[in-house]
Design a protein around this motif. Sequence first.
Motif, PDB file in Angstrom:
ATOM      1  N   ALA A  33      -4.385  -0.524   2.670  1.00  0.00           N
ATOM      2  CA  ALA A  33      -5.749  -0.198   3.105  1.00  0.00           C
ATOM      3  C   ALA A  33      -6.281  -1.284   4.034  1.00  0.00           C
ATOM      4  CB  ALA A  33      -6.659  -0.044   1.888  1.00  0.00           C
ATOM      5  N   PRO A 108      -7.047  10.328   2.648  1.00  0.00           N
ATOM      6  CA  PRO A 108      -7.474  10.668   1.282  1.00  0.00           C
ATOM      7  C   PRO A 108      -6.343  10.521   0.259  1.00  0.00           C
ATOM      8  CG  PRO A 108      -8.183  12.372   2.806  1.00  0.00           C
ATOM      9  CD  PRO A 108      -7.294  11.449   3.567  1.00  0.00           C
ATOM     10  N   VAL A 111      -6.141   6.923  -0.754  1.00  0.00           N
ATOM     11  CA  VAL A 111      -7.207   6.587  -1.709  1.00  0.00           C
ATOM     12  C   VAL A 111      -6.844   7.112  -3.099  1.00  0.00           C
ATOM     13  CG1 VAL A 111      -9.636   6.987  -2.295  1.00  0.00           C
ATOM     14  CG2 VAL A 111      -8.984   6.495   0.071  1.00  0.00           C
ATOM     15  N   GLY A 115      -6.203   4.920  -6.544  1.00  0.00           N
ATOM     16  CA  GLY A 115      -6.899   5.219  -7.806  1.00  0.00           C
ATOM     17  C   GLY A 115      -5.933   5.494  -8.946  1.00  0.00           C
TER      18      GLY A 115
END
Length: 124
Positions: A33, A108, A111, A115
Amino acid sequence: MATQMTATADVQRGSSFLRTAIALQTLTIFLQAVSAGLLLTSSYGETLHSAGARVMYGASMLYLLAAVLAWRPGGGSARPIWHASGFLVLASVQVVLGIAHVLSVHLPLGVLMFGLSVLALARR
């Protein structure tokens, strides 16, 4: 009695290796990221992000190996193996989407992967 103590030590060692592998995977995804942000702002960002993708994929493979090794000595649940296998599939899809420059899914999914990796780390 000595056999039982050795088996317990093997299970603890395997569990520790699994936790370390998940932590490494989580760290590499986080660094991806960061390098994605550098990709947008600097000339060396693309090189860093590309190298990081290889390291992240390797970390996903290490996670799968650690899950198998943690499962084998104790004969416990194979659930971590399924989680690690699913994560390796997600990492494979992520690499393909990144190469194809399908950013609307690539970002996405990154991400989501971060998570899930944090969740797996918290569960260990």
